[in-house]
Write an enzyme that holds these catalytic residues in place. Structure first.
Site, PDB file in Angstrom:
ATOM      1  N   ILE A 176       0.824  -1.210   0.000  1.00  0.00           N
ATOM      2  CA  ILE A 176       0.000   0.000   0.000  1.00  0.00           C
ATOM      3  C   ILE A 176       0.858   1.260   0.000  1.00  0.00           C
ATOM      4  O   ILE A 176       0.485   2.285  -0.589  1.00  0.00           O
ATOM      5  CB  ILE A 176      -1.020  -0.005   1.175  1.00  0.00           C
ATOM      6  CG1 ILE A 176      -2.141   0.961   0.896  1.00  0.00           C
ATOM      7  CG2 ILE A 176      -0.372   0.293   2.509  1.00  0.00           C
ATOM      8  CD1 ILE A 176      -2.975   0.636  -0.312  1.00  0.00           C
TER       9      ILE A 176
ATOM     10  N   SER B   8      11.861   1.051   6.502  1.00  0.00           N
ATOM     11  CA  SER B   8      11.403  -0.330   6.362  1.00  0.00           C
ATOM     12  C   SER B   8      12.588  -1.240   6.625  1.00  0.00           C
ATOM     13  O   SER B   8      13.695  -0.942   6.167  1.00  0.00           O
ATOM     14  CB  SER B   8      10.881  -0.562   4.933  1.00  0.00           C
ATOM     15  OG  SER B   8       9.743  -1.360   4.926  1.00  0.00           O
TER      16      SER B   8
ATOM     17  N   LYS C  52      -5.401   1.774   7.817  1.00  0.00           N
ATOM     18  CA  LYS C  52      -6.452   0.988   8.447  1.00  0.00           C
ATOM     19  C   LYS C  52      -5.985  -0.462   8.616  1.00  0.00           C
ATOM     20  O   LYS C  52      -5.193  -0.911   7.802  1.00  0.00           O
ATOM     21  CB  LYS C  52      -7.759   1.053   7.661  1.00  0.00           C
ATOM     22  CG  LYS C  52      -7.658   0.737   6.190  1.00  0.00           C
ATOM     23  CD  LYS C  52      -7.620  -0.617   5.586  1.00  0.00           C
ATOM     24  CE  LYS C  52      -7.878  -1.921   6.093  1.00  0.00           C
ATOM     25  NZ  LYS C  52      -7.603  -2.992   5.077  1.00  0.00           N
TER      26      LYS C  52
ATOM     27  N   ASP D  68      -9.697  -7.936   7.184  1.00  0.00           N
ATOM     28  CA  ASP D  68      -8.784  -6.895   6.676  1.00  0.00           C
ATOM     29  C   ASP D  68      -9.457  -6.149   5.519  1.00  0.00           C
ATOM     30  O   ASP D  68      -9.550  -4.920   5.564  1.00  0.00           O
ATOM     31  CB  ASP D  68      -7.434  -7.495   6.263  1.00  0.00           C
ATOM     32  CG  ASP D  68      -6.535  -6.425   5.662  1.00  0.00           C
ATOM     33  OD1 ASP D  68      -5.895  -5.684   6.422  1.00  0.00           O
ATOM     34  OD2 ASP D  68      -6.518  -6.295   4.416  1.00  0.00           O
TER      35      ASP D  68
HETATM   36  P1  NAP Z   1       2.608  -5.490   3.136  1.00  0.00           P
HETATM   37  O1  NAP Z   1       2.717  -5.451   1.652  1.00  0.00           O
HETATM   38  O2  NAP Z   1       2.844  -6.775   3.851  1.00  0.00           O
HETATM   39  O3  NAP Z   1       3.605  -4.380   3.679  1.00  0.00           O
HETATM   40  C1  NAP Z   1       3.834  -4.141   5.029  1.00  0.00           C
HETATM   41  C2  NAP Z   1       5.247  -3.626   5.179  1.00  0.00           C
HETATM   42  O4  NAP Z   1       5.448  -3.256   6.560  1.00  0.00           O
HETATM   43  C3  NAP Z   1       6.302  -4.656   4.859  1.00  0.00           C
HETATM   44  O5  NAP Z   1       6.819  -4.363   3.585  1.00  0.00           O
HETATM   45  C4  NAP Z   1       7.348  -4.492   5.972  1.00  0.00           C
HETATM   46  O6  NAP Z   1       8.579  -4.025   5.446  1.00  0.00           O
HETATM   47  C5  NAP Z   1       6.821  -3.345   6.800  1.00  0.00           C
HETATM   48  N1  NAP Z   1       7.072  -3.502   8.227  1.00  0.00           N
HETATM   49  C6  NAP Z   1       6.760  -4.538   9.031  1.00  0.00           C
HETATM   50  N2  NAP Z   1       7.157  -4.270  10.290  1.00  0.00           N
HETATM   51  C7  NAP Z   1       7.728  -3.038  10.278  1.00  0.00           C
HETATM   52  C8  NAP Z   1       8.331  -2.203  11.263  1.00  0.00           C
HETATM   53  N3  NAP Z   1       8.400  -2.575  12.549  1.00  0.00           N
HETATM   54  N4  NAP Z   1       8.832  -1.003  10.878  1.00  0.00           N
HETATM   55  C9  NAP Z   1       8.761  -0.598   9.613  1.00  0.00           C
HETATM   56  N5  NAP Z   1       8.203  -1.350   8.623  1.00  0.00           N
HETATM   57  C10 NAP Z   1       7.696  -2.556   8.966  1.00  0.00           C
HETATM   58  O7  NAP Z   1       1.169  -4.971   3.620  1.00  0.00           O
HETATM   59  P2  NAP Z   1       0.200  -3.921   2.882  1.00  0.00           P
HETATM   60  O8  NAP Z   1      -0.722  -4.647   1.995  1.00  0.00           O
HETATM   61  O9  NAP Z   1       0.970  -2.797   2.365  1.00  0.00           O
HETATM   62  O10 NAP Z   1      -0.695  -3.495   4.131  1.00  0.00           O
HETATM   63  C11 NAP Z   1      -0.180  -2.695   5.189  1.00  0.00           C
HETATM   64  C12 NAP Z   1      -1.364  -2.068   5.903  1.00  0.00           C
HETATM   65  O11 NAP Z   1      -2.088  -1.271   4.969  1.00  0.00           O
HETATM   66  C13 NAP Z   1      -2.361  -3.082   6.470  1.00  0.00           C
HETATM   67  O12 NAP Z   1      -2.878  -2.648   7.692  1.00  0.00           O
HETATM   68  C14 NAP Z   1      -3.457  -3.129   5.422  1.00  0.00           C
HETATM   69  O13 NAP Z   1      -4.718  -3.454   5.973  1.00  0.00           O
HETATM   70  C15 NAP Z   1      -3.446  -1.683   4.932  1.00  0.00           C
HETATM   71  N6  NAP Z   1      -3.968  -1.536   3.573  1.00  0.00           N
HETATM   72  C16 NAP Z   1      -3.565  -2.344   2.561  1.00  0.00           C
HETATM   73  C17 NAP Z   1      -4.133  -2.230   1.302  1.00  0.00           C
HETATM   74  C18 NAP Z   1      -3.704  -3.077   0.125  1.00  0.00           C
HETATM   75  O14 NAP Z   1      -4.383  -3.004  -0.935  1.00  0.00           O
HETATM   76  N7  NAP Z   1      -2.647  -3.862   0.209  1.00  0.00           N
HETATM   77  C19 NAP Z   1      -5.116  -1.266   1.076  1.00  0.00           C
HETATM   78  C20 NAP Z   1      -5.442  -0.402   2.085  1.00  0.00           C
HETATM   79  C21 NAP Z   1      -4.869  -0.548   3.335  1.00  0.00           C
HETATM   80  P3  NAP Z   1       9.839  -4.920   4.967  1.00  0.00           P
HETATM   81  O15 NAP Z   1       9.373  -5.508   3.668  1.00  0.00           O
HETATM   82  O16 NAP Z   1      10.907  -3.902   4.814  1.00  0.00           O
HETATM   83  O17 NAP Z   1      10.066  -5.929   6.042  1.00  0.00           O
END
Ligand code: NAP
Length: 308
Positions: free
Chosen positions: A14, A36, A91, A169
């Site tokens: 995201i 990150s 969120k 989620d």
């Molecule tokens: P994701 O692709 O798994 O990305 C999460 C990132 O968080 C990972 O790349 C990881 O980085 C990083 N991370 C984990 N622990 C951390 C820490 N302690 N400090 C700094 N970075 C850290 O997940 P995502 O889909 O982007 O979703 C993240 C959030 O956004 C969720 O709550 C989700 O509900 C929300 N969201 C997602 C979407 C969507 O379409 N994907 C839409 C709206 C909202 P590294 O790779 O560097 O380890």
């Protein structure tokens, strides 16, 4: 006024798909850094491995956008708020309700803004749907949010862990819209959560809510949907049917269908800028409350294991 210097924390899907373009397109903000642990960041922008490192070594920031999984968000937000840094929470705003309350109280104490960003509330059809529904009598509501987890969440182990919410989620996005557009509060009557035997979070849920005037609101969430995907809310009223589809992007009223360009994250950043400039916070937990109530009130069924 100088732009707000913001760091994006958690450079996953995201952050790259939505936050970086929205920040680049908003003159209220300048991207000061990315943070990150494993990601390499983007060319030309300072990148740090942790928020602690950023706050110790710089560059200086006024705000952070926390785009990590929810389980680590409280600690990151607390670290930022202790330095008086404004916080944008993706969120869901946290892994528990009590931790979000604690963040809100801390933000107030230190005079920083905190924003629980419900992106679906900024989908094009949502504001006009809310206005149209404001003085309608609601007969019934049907929420169908069925998507293929293998397409939308590949490799996201955190989503299946405690605090990751599983099918809630995406489902919480529907609840963020429903709590925003329906004229009365609603609450859970009964439900079933289906959890794969090898996972900690539900893959499907069927929930029966009702509003305070007794109108039934059903919700069907399922991550096993292949083929056409559904993100629809249909509301039967005394003046006809209001339907939001494509996650709130398309609105159909008895008078016709409206579809506008996606401005969800542009809208979120405009709102965050206003909150910062006016010294306010916006941290509505009502969608997360309904999910927590589902965990409190619904029956649990174990279903077949899920493998990616
Ligand atoms: P994701 O692709 O798994 O990305 C999460 C990132 O968080 C990972 O790349 C990881 O980085 C990083 N991370 C984990 N622990 C951390 C820490 N302690 N400090 C700094 N970075 C850290 O997940 P995502 O889909 O982007 O979703 C993240 C959030 O956004 C969720 O709550 C989700 O509900 C929300 N969201 C997602 C979407 C969507 O379409 N994907 C839409 C709206 C909202 P590294 O790779 O560097 O380890």
């Amino acid at each position: 006024m100088d732009p707000v210097r913001i760091a994006v924390v958690g450079m996953g899907k995201i952050a790259r798909d939505q936050h970086l373009p929205a920040i680049a397109g908003d003159t209220n903000f300048s991207l000061a850094a990315t943070v990150s642990p494993h990601d390499q960041g983007v060319k030309g922008v300072p990148h740090l491995k942790s928020l602690d490192q950023l706050l110790a070594e710089g560059p200086a920031v006024d705000a952070v956008a926390l785009c990590t999984p929810p389980q680590v968000r409280y600690d990151l937000a607390t670290t930022a708020l202790k330095r008086g840094v404004h916080v944008f929470l993706e969120k869901p705003p946290g892994a528990t309700l009590a931790e979000v309350d604690a963040l809100e109280a801390r933000a107030k104490r230190v005079g920083a803004s905190i924003f629980a960003a419900w992106h679906s509330r900024f989908a094009a059809g949502v504001a006009p749907a809310r206005a149209w529904l404001a003085d309608r009598h609601i007969h019934k509501v049907e929420i169908v949010w069925r998507e293929d987890v293998r397409v939308w969440h590949p490799g996201q182990a955190w989503i299946w862990e405690p605090g990751g919410l599983g099918v809630f989620d995406p489902g919480i996005n529907a609840l963020s819209i429903a709590t925003h557009i329906l004229p009365r509060p609603f609450f859970l009557r009964s439900g079933v959560l289906e959890r794969p035997e090898n996972r900690s979070a539900p893959i499907a849920a069927r929930l029966e809510f009702c509003d305070t005037a007794g109108a039934p609101i059903s919700m069907d969430l399922d991550w096993r949907q292949t083929g056409p995907q559904s993100w629809d809310i249909t509301i039967e009223t005394d003046a006809g049917t209001c339907k939001l589809s494509r996650g709130g992007a398309v609105l159909t009223l008895p008078s016709g269908t409206e579809h506008s360009e996606d401005r969800e994250y542009a809208g979120l950043y405009a709102r965050f800028a206003t909150l910062i400039r006016t010294g306010r916070s916006d941290i509505d937990t009502s969608p997360l409350k309904l999910v927590a109530d589902a965990y409190l009130r619904a029956r649990r069924d174990i279903v077949e294991p899920f493998h990616e």
